[in-house]
Scaffold this active site. Structure first.
Site, short mmCIF file in Angstrom:
data_model
loop_
_atom_site.label_atom_id
_atom_site.label_comp_id
_atom_site.label_asym_id
_atom_site.label_seq_id
_atom_site.Cartn_x
_atom_site.Cartn_y
_atom_site.Cartn_z
N CYS A 70 0.86 -1.18 0.00
CA CYS A 70 0.00 0.00 0.00
C CYS A 70 0.89 1.23 0.00
O CYS A 70 1.67 1.42 0.94
CB CYS A 70 -0.91 0.00 1.23
SG CYS A 70 -1.96 1.46 1.40
N CYS A 177 -0.05 3.71 -7.00
CA CYS A 177 -0.99 3.10 -6.04
C CYS A 177 -1.14 1.65 -6.47
O CYS A 177 -1.34 1.37 -7.66
CB CYS A 177 -2.34 3.82 -6.08
SG CYS A 177 -3.66 2.98 -5.16
#
Length: 261
Positions: A70, A177
């Site tokens: 993440c 991302c």
């Protein structure tokens, strides 16, 4: 060997699939936070609190290493997570692939969440690794959430919006991302300009998977034969892979080679 991965949502799937391809014999623990996602709009303190809770759930299964798959958690929470878990549990953060993208020259666009775009963390990476090339930071509001929910219309709208804000002479896009790697080809199609060289995409899944193995002194063994387990934790609760995960090739691959049991 047991390898855990954590994220706010299903953006951990590309790294998990990369681990599974490198080590088919590794047991996997996938821990994410449907109760608290998206993390991007939260304060750094709240992100860290959520990230540590999701990591605690994974750590209870005694993995050999934990991949923080993440970017948002890596930007805001890595020091606190390492202070909490290391050295007993090695922590592998996810860094946007700015260095390899910049090495190719040309104009680089970094697609990332609003929380990561413009952050001191990302700016430092640009200064360190991309000082000699043109870089455009492109915030992609709503894209990570749309990917997590497999909302096709919202994915298309968010990609189209970000593509419209991406300069036409961009040659390389960094997927800043982990969720974006699940729709990488759709991003490529949206950004690719007619009569321009093929667009390069740079994600981080393969790199973090390889780094996790190096950290625990393991070598890739893609031909290894085993009967591995797959544990799924949704905000700490044991579950199966949700339908949204199975709407992506990476989720279907994981389910096929190591079904939850």
């Amino acid at each position: 060997m047991k390898i855990a991965l954590m994220d706010s949502g299903i953006g951990l799937l590309p790294a998990a699939a990369a681990v599974r391809r490198l080590r088919p014999d590794a047991d996997l623990v996938l821990s994410w936070d449907p109760d608290g996602m998206p993390w991007g709009p939260r304060t750094p303190e709240d992100i860290t609190q959520r990230a540590i809770a999701v990591a605690e759930a994974a750590a209870a299964h005694r993995p050999d290493v934990l991949i923080v798959a993440c970017n948002t958690a890596s930007v805001h929470s890595l020091p606190q997570m390492r202070a909490r878990f290391e050295p007993e549990l090695p922590i592998i953060g996810t860094v946007p692939a700015i260095k390899p993208a910049a090495a190719g020259g040309g104009h680089v666009a970094i697609w990332a969440t609003p929380a990561t775009t413009g952050s001191a963390y990302q700016r430092n990476l640009i200064e360190q690794f991309a000082g000699g090339v043109a870089v455009t930071e492109v915030a992609c509001p709503g894209l990570a959430d749309a990917v997590h929910h497999a909302d096709e219309a919202a994915i298309d709208a968010a990609i189209a919006s970000a593509a419209a804000r991406t300069p036409e002479d961009v040659t390389t896009v960094v997927l800043g991302c982990t969720n974006y790697e699940l729709v990488g080809e759709r991003i490529r199609e949206a950004v690719q300009r007619p009569r321009r060289p093929p667009l390069m995409l740079h994600g981080s899944a393969g790199a973090v998977a390889a780094q996790a193995l190096r950290r625990i002194g393991a070598e890739p063994a893609p031909a290894a034969v085993a009967d591995p387990t797959l544990t799924v934790l949704l905000s700490g609760r044991e579950a199966t892979l949700p339908d949204t995960a199975l709407s992506y090739g990476e989720g279907r691959f994981l389910q096929a080679v190591s079904p939850v049991r």
